[in-house]
Design a protein around this motif. Structure first.
Motif, mmCIF file in Angstrom:
data_model
loop_
_atom_site.group_PDB
_atom_site.id
_atom_site.type_symbol
_atom_site.label_atom_id
_atom_site.label_comp_id
_atom_site.label_asym_id
_atom_site.label_seq_id
_atom_site.Cartn_x
_atom_site.Cartn_y
_atom_site.Cartn_z
ATOM 1 N N UNK A 67 16.709 -2.607 -10.470
ATOM 2 C CA UNK A 67 15.318 -2.194 -10.193
ATOM 3 C C UNK A 67 14.519 -3.350 -9.580
ATOM 4 N N UNK A 68 14.713 -4.564 -10.114
ATOM 5 C CA UNK A 68 13.863 -5.687 -9.702
ATOM 6 C C UNK A 68 14.400 -6.481 -8.517
ATOM 7 N N UNK A 69 14.930 -5.779 -7.535
ATOM 8 C CA UNK A 69 15.507 -6.503 -6.398
ATOM 9 C C UNK A 69 14.471 -6.675 -5.279
ATOM 10 N N UNK A 70 14.530 -7.833 -4.637
ATOM 11 C CA UNK A 70 13.539 -8.194 -3.609
ATOM 12 C C UNK A 70 14.212 -8.706 -2.347
ATOM 13 N N UNK B 44 0.835 -1.205 0.000
ATOM 14 C CA UNK B 44 0.000 0.000 0.000
ATOM 15 C C UNK B 44 0.869 1.254 0.000
ATOM 16 N N UNK B 45 1.913 1.190 0.758
ATOM 17 C CA UNK B 45 2.834 2.318 0.847
ATOM 18 C C UNK B 45 3.441 2.629 -0.528
ATOM 19 N N UNK B 46 3.911 1.609 -1.194
ATOM 20 C CA UNK B 46 4.670 1.831 -2.434
ATOM 21 C C UNK B 46 3.756 2.014 -3.646
ATOM 22 N N UNK B 47 2.709 1.207 -3.733
ATOM 23 C CA UNK B 47 1.849 1.304 -4.919
ATOM 24 C C UNK B 47 1.147 2.666 -4.990
ATOM 25 N N UNK C 284 7.920 -0.543 -11.230
ATOM 26 C CA UNK C 284 6.503 -0.185 -11.377
ATOM 27 C C UNK C 284 5.661 -1.429 -11.591
ATOM 28 N N UNK C 285 4.584 -1.530 -10.814
ATOM 29 C CA UNK C 285 3.702 -2.686 -10.926
ATOM 30 C C UNK C 285 2.727 -2.481 -12.070
ATOM 31 N N UNK C 286 3.304 -2.469 -13.271
ATOM 32 C CA UNK C 286 2.530 -2.301 -14.499
ATOM 33 C C UNK C 286 2.826 -3.477 -15.424
ATOM 34 N N UNK D 9 4.676 -10.644 -21.210
ATOM 35 C CA UNK D 9 4.574 -10.947 -19.776
ATOM 36 C C UNK D 9 5.848 -10.478 -19.064
ATOM 37 N N UNK D 10 5.703 -10.047 -17.814
ATOM 38 C CA UNK D 10 6.875 -9.514 -17.111
ATOM 39 C C UNK D 10 7.171 -10.309 -15.839
ATOM 40 N N UNK D 11 8.458 -10.631 -15.657
ATOM 41 C CA UNK D 11 8.945 -11.177 -14.391
ATOM 42 C C UNK D 11 9.578 -10.004 -13.669
ATOM 43 N N UNK D 12 8.980 -9.584 -12.556
ATOM 44 C CA UNK D 12 9.423 -8.333 -11.934
ATOM 45 C C UNK D 12 10.635 -8.524 -11.031
#
Ligand code: UDH
Ligand code: NGS
Length: 291
Positions: A228-231, A87-90, A147-149, A154-157
């Motif tokens: 960018x895609x680090x988790x 919620x914070x980031x989106x 970005x959650x777009x 298809x995207x692997x985030x």
């Protein structure tokens, strides 16, 4: 529509589209390793969430309407951390979004693919989403520029996760074609691949199967840039109702033959559509919960 999250924007017609690049992004985020909260938390963002885990920007029209779908069972602590984080980031990403938690009822063994399919179908019934994100409950994005777009493919985030840390890479991936954790597809991309296979009960294989489905449908996964895609993966033990599936390699070998007959559109016996039973639905404070 109070419970399901009414509160529509006034004068929406007069609003401009949100900018291509959201102005409030920070970039790499520091996450406190003890309680997994972001250093830049924003309690306001939680207050702005509508019951059922919904949000849309007040001052512009979002470029994407994103359904976050979390296959889930018995990880309440992770779910609490993840939903607050999202919620914070989106909201910083100026998305219109809604979080769906799809829980598998006991005593059946966990089945991540099946839950993803159900989540996709349910989200489509619920709202007009342009992008569907299948999200592990233990994966916290560490760069808000991720970005959650959706995209033209298809995207692997995920470009790397602390779960796959190596001696020279803090954020690794286990193998090149690995495609799990967080993925983003449009309705048409998910449907063309016929979604996930429903037959992987227990741990392993359903994600590799989905990679094959996407390839056979002449699409390929794309990832954001490496930094960018680090988790951060919240560490956990093996779940008791999700044991390694010893049959997974055999099922995976026969994956091609099943692609058109079972998935998000599944037809068995006299082309009857696959059925599932919904035991419960609750519009909770930070997400919509379906059992
Ligand atoms: N999930 C649940 N509950 C379960 C099982 C899975 O919610 O009981 C969901 C959840 O969204 C999770 C996803 O399915 O993020 C993937 O499952 P996983 O996190 O179990 O997969 P992972 O590969 O873990 O992360 C495998 C067990 C590793 C144990 C390591 C012990 N040190
Ligand atoms: C592969 C599994 C995938 C899994 C990946 C990473 O071997 O489902 O490992 O696992 N495929 C099969 O079992 C066929 S992990 O390192 O996260 O435990 O996602």
């Amino acid at each position: 529509d109070l419970v399901a999250g009414g509160k529509t924007n006034r004068n929406r017609a007069n609003l401009k589209p949100c900018p291509e690049t959201p102005p409030g992004l920070i970039g790499k985020i520091t996450i406190n390793a003890r309680n997994f909260t972001e250093s830049v938390t924003n309690d306001d963002s939680l207050r702005r969430v509508v019951y059922g885990g919904r949000y849309s920007p007040d001052d512009c029209v979002a470029r994407e309407r994103t359904a976050i779908i979390i296959p889930y069972r018995d990880r309440e602590d992770h779910l609490d951390i993840l939903t607050r984080h999202l919620h914070n980031i989106l909201q910083r990403q100026q998305l219109e979004y809604r979080i769906f938690v799809i829980e598998m009822a006991l005593p059946t063994q966990f089945n991540r693919g099946l839950l993803a399919n159900i989540g996709f179908l349910f989200a489509k019934e619920t709202g007009d989403f342009s992008c569907f994100i299948i999200h592990d409950v233990d994966a916290l994005m560490m760069n808000d520029k991720n970005l959650y777009r959706c995209g033209s493919q298809p995207r692997h985030l995920v470009t790397g996760s602390t779960k796959f840390r190596t001696w020279n890479d803090e954020y690794g991936l286990p193998y090149g074609s690995y495609m799990s954790g967080v993925i983003a597809l449009t309705d048409s991309q998910f449907t063309q691949a016929n979604g996930f296979s429903n037959v992987y009960f227990g741990w392993g294989g359903e994600d590799d199967d989905f990679t094959n489905r996407v390839q056979r449908a002449n699409m390929k996964f794309e990832r954001p840039e490496k930094d960018i895609g680090i988790y951060l993966a919240i560490p956990h033990e093996t779940d008791s109702t999700n044991p390694k599936n010893p049959a997974r390699f055999g099922i995976l070998d026969a994956s091609a033959a099943r692609q058109t007959i079972e998935g998000v559109n599944s037809f068995y016996n006299n082309r009857q559509k696959i059925k599932y039973k919904r035991y419960a639905i609750e519009y909770r404070r930070y997400y919509t919960w379906i059992l």
